[in-house]
Motif scaffolding. Sequence first.
Motif, mmCIF file in Angstrom:
data_model
loop_
_atom_site.group_PDB
_atom_site.id
_atom_site.type_symbol
_atom_site.label_atom_id
_atom_site.label_comp_id
_atom_site.label_asym_id
_atom_site.label_seq_id
_atom_site.Cartn_x
_atom_site.Cartn_y
_atom_site.Cartn_z
ATOM 1 N N TYR A 132 35.191 22.762 52.550
ATOM 2 C CA TYR A 132 35.124 23.234 51.175
ATOM 3 C C TYR A 132 35.729 22.196 50.238
ATOM 4 O O TYR A 132 36.759 21.607 50.544
ATOM 5 C CB TYR A 132 35.877 24.559 51.024
ATOM 6 N N ASP B 107 35.793 21.109 45.679
ATOM 7 C CA ASP B 107 35.359 21.411 44.321
ATOM 8 C C ASP B 107 34.638 20.189 43.765
ATOM 9 O O ASP B 107 35.258 19.147 43.567
ATOM 10 C CB ASP B 107 36.566 21.759 43.440
ATOM 11 N N THR C 181 38.770 31.639 45.457
ATOM 12 C CA THR C 181 38.282 33.009 45.529
ATOM 13 C C THR C 181 39.493 33.902 45.708
ATOM 14 O O THR C 181 40.280 33.709 46.633
ATOM 15 C CB THR C 181 37.296 33.188 46.700
ATOM 16 N N ASP D 9 37.500 39.759 44.943
ATOM 17 C CA ASP D 9 36.071 39.698 44.610
ATOM 18 C C ASP D 9 35.765 38.709 43.491
ATOM 19 O O ASP D 9 34.631 38.612 43.032
ATOM 20 C CB ASP D 9 35.562 41.080 44.183
ATOM 21 N N ARG E 288 35.804 34.884 41.640
ATOM 22 C CA ARG E 288 35.798 33.434 41.865
ATOM 23 C C ARG E 288 36.289 32.747 40.599
ATOM 24 O O ARG E 288 35.775 32.993 39.514
ATOM 25 C CB ARG E 288 34.398 32.957 42.205
ATOM 26 N N HIS F 234 34.220 34.548 37.617
ATOM 27 C CA HIS F 234 33.052 35.367 37.937
ATOM 28 C C HIS F 234 33.458 36.485 38.888
ATOM 29 O O HIS F 234 34.121 36.248 39.891
ATOM 30 C CB HIS F 234 31.950 34.527 38.583
ATOM 31 N N ASN F 235 33.024 37.719 38.562
ATOM 32 C CA ASN F 235 33.351 38.890 39.372
ATOM 33 C C ASN F 235 32.142 39.278 40.222
ATOM 34 O O ASN F 235 31.086 39.609 39.704
ATOM 35 C CB ASN F 235 33.752 40.057 38.465
ATOM 36 N N ASN F 236 32.318 39.265 41.551
ATOM 37 C CA ASN F 236 31.256 39.682 42.475
ATOM 38 C C ASN F 236 31.393 41.145 42.883
ATOM 39 O O ASN F 236 30.539 41.660 43.594
ATOM 40 C CB ASN F 236 31.288 38.820 43.743
ATOM 41 N N THR G 213 30.598 36.847 34.100
ATOM 42 C CA THR G 213 31.362 35.606 34.103
ATOM 43 C C THR G 213 32.045 35.477 32.750
ATOM 44 O O THR G 213 31.384 35.525 31.716
ATOM 45 C CB THR G 213 30.455 34.384 34.352
ATOM 46 N N GLN H 14 43.710 39.159 41.258
ATOM 47 C CA GLN H 14 42.663 40.111 40.906
ATOM 48 C C GLN H 14 43.041 41.462 41.476
ATOM 49 O O GLN H 14 43.202 41.602 42.689
ATOM 50 C CB GLN H 14 41.321 39.649 41.467
#
Length: 165
Positions: A38, A40, A48, A51, A53, A75-77, A105, A136
């Motif tokens: 991983y 960026d 993350t 939920d 990001r 961003h909320n998943n 987002t 979160q």
Amino acid sequence: MITRSRAARAAATVVLAASIAVGTTGCVFITPTATLNYYDPSDGVGATVGDVRVLNMVGIINEDGHAISLVTAIHNNGRITNVTIQVDSDGEKQTITQPVRSGETVEFGSTPDAEQIVVLNPDVAAGGLLPVYVQQGDAEGKLLLVPVLEATGEYSELAPPAVLR
């Protein structure tokens, strides 16, 4: 006798082809695949948290070094939730809580007119790392070490005003 030499040549060809194939691709079996690591692919950092990001968080410092604007997108998943961002500002903890709906987002500081998260007297210079804690809902939060950049190039209009102290 002719059949033996043809068979011997065919066998030698197969053995040679197999040894070349193993010799040139054998390292694939023992070398870890870099695409699984991983990273960026930008100037900032991401994470993350539950939920949510956090995308490309970077700090843009003003000319006199007395204020930093955090530039990021969240961003909320999952379901509607609150995201909390905490940072040391002017020697005290500054906490920002932002509701984020499902699939939404939210951006901070990404344009000159966007809402900014401003950190006053941050004790971090350009080129340094600003500690920012993101949480979160009830999920375990993460401490991000956010790179601080000068307001040049694509970030030239995103720094907080120099009059802030």
